[in-house]
Design a protein around this motif. Structure first.
Motif, PDB file in Angstrom:
ATOM      1  N   ALA A  96       0.824  -1.212   0.000  1.00  0.00           N
ATOM      2  CA  ALA A  96       0.000   0.000   0.000  1.00  0.00           C
ATOM      3  C   ALA A  96       0.856   1.260   0.000  1.00  0.00           C
ATOM      4  O   ALA A  96       0.598   2.200  -0.758  1.00  0.00           O
ATOM      5  N   LYS A  97       1.873   1.292   0.842  1.00  0.00           N
ATOM      6  CA  LYS A  97       2.719   2.498   0.936  1.00  0.00           C
ATOM      7  C   LYS A  97       3.535   2.716  -0.326  1.00  0.00           C
ATOM      8  O   LYS A  97       3.729   3.857  -0.764  1.00  0.00           O
ATOM      9  N   LEU A  98       4.019   1.639  -0.939  1.00  0.00           N
ATOM     10  CA  LEU A  98       4.778   1.791  -2.187  1.00  0.00           C
ATOM     11  C   LEU A  98       3.865   2.238  -3.329  1.00  0.00           C
ATOM     12  O   LEU A  98       4.278   3.050  -4.161  1.00  0.00           O
ATOM     13  N   GLU A  99       2.629   1.740  -3.352  1.00  0.00           N
ATOM     14  CA  GLU A  99       1.668   2.180  -4.368  1.00  0.00           C
ATOM     15  C   GLU A  99       1.317   3.655  -4.181  1.00  0.00           C
ATOM     16  O   GLU A  99       1.241   4.401  -5.158  1.00  0.00           O
ATOM     17  N   GLU A 100       1.099   4.075  -2.925  1.00  0.00           N
ATOM     18  CA  GLU A 100       0.828   5.486  -2.647  1.00  0.00           C
ATOM     19  C   GLU A 100       1.966   6.364  -3.125  1.00  0.00           C
ATOM     20  O   GLU A 100       1.748   7.425  -3.700  1.00  0.00           O
ATOM     21  N   ARG A 101       3.186   5.905  -2.890  1.00  0.00           N
ATOM     22  CA  ARG A 101       4.367   6.681  -3.282  1.00  0.00           C
ATOM     23  C   ARG A 101       4.428   6.827  -4.799  1.00  0.00           C
ATOM     24  O   ARG A 101       4.701   7.905  -5.326  1.00  0.00           O
ATOM     25  N   LYS A 102       4.188   5.712  -5.504  1.00  0.00           N
ATOM     26  CA  LYS A 102       4.216   5.754  -6.974  1.00  0.00           C
ATOM     27  C   LYS A 102       3.138   6.696  -7.509  1.00  0.00           C
ATOM     28  O   LYS A 102       3.369   7.463  -8.428  1.00  0.00           O
ATOM     29  N   ALA A 103       1.946   6.619  -6.915  1.00  0.00           N
ATOM     30  CA  ALA A 103       0.821   7.455  -7.361  1.00  0.00           C
ATOM     31  C   ALA A 103       1.083   8.933  -7.111  1.00  0.00           C
ATOM     32  O   ALA A 103       0.602   9.796  -7.857  1.00  0.00           O
ATOM     33  N   ALA A 104       1.851   9.248  -6.088  1.00  0.00           N
ATOM     34  CA  ALA A 104       2.122  10.634  -5.729  1.00  0.00           C
ATOM     35  C   ALA A 104       3.156  11.283  -6.659  1.00  0.00           C
ATOM     36  O   ALA A 104       3.302  12.493  -6.674  1.00  0.00           O
ATOM     37  N   LYS A 105       3.870  10.461  -7.406  1.00  0.00           N
ATOM     38  CA  LYS A 105       4.920  11.007  -8.273  1.00  0.00           C
ATOM     39  C   LYS A 105       4.366  11.504  -9.582  1.00  0.00           C
ATOM     40  O   LYS A 105       3.389  11.148 -10.090  1.00  0.00           O
TER      41      LYS A 105
END
Length: 105
Positions: A96-105
């Motif tokens: 979840a946290k890695l997906e959030e990070r990718k989406a925020a970029k």
């Protein structure tokens, strides 16, 4: 980890596991987290022993208890989890946290 050059060691995407040698939860968590990170190609596991030599880092990172897991990209902390977590929960949290990070970029 070489405390003086820790920023160099945190290049890219890292899962930083902070633990104490006399902490039962830490000793239980370490192999679980290693297994999760070894199965992935997108994140690298970095271990930091919480002791007097790493105290300045613990203060800078706001680590108040062990075990603590930080997700870091190029030295910037973007997620944290404290205390022991079961393997399934850790995997879900990490995804979840890695997906959030990718989406925020």
């Amino acid at each position: 980890m070489d405390v003086k050059n820790y920023k160099e060691q945190l290049k890219g995407l890292c899962c930083v596991e902070i633990s104490g040698e006399s902490c039962a939860n830490c000793l239980t968590l370490m192999p679980v987290l290693k297994s999760i990170c070894d199965a992935r190609s997108d994140v690298r596991l970095v271990h930091v022993e919480a002791d007097y030599t790493t105290l300045p880092l613990m203060e800078e990172w706001g680590v108040e208890k062990v075990p603590t897991i930080l997700l870091v990209e190029d030295g910037e902390i973007f997620a944290r989890c404290s205390g022991f977590q079961p393997e399934e929960i850790l995997e879900l949290w990490l995804d979840a946290k890695l997906e959030e990070r990718k989406a925020a970029k």
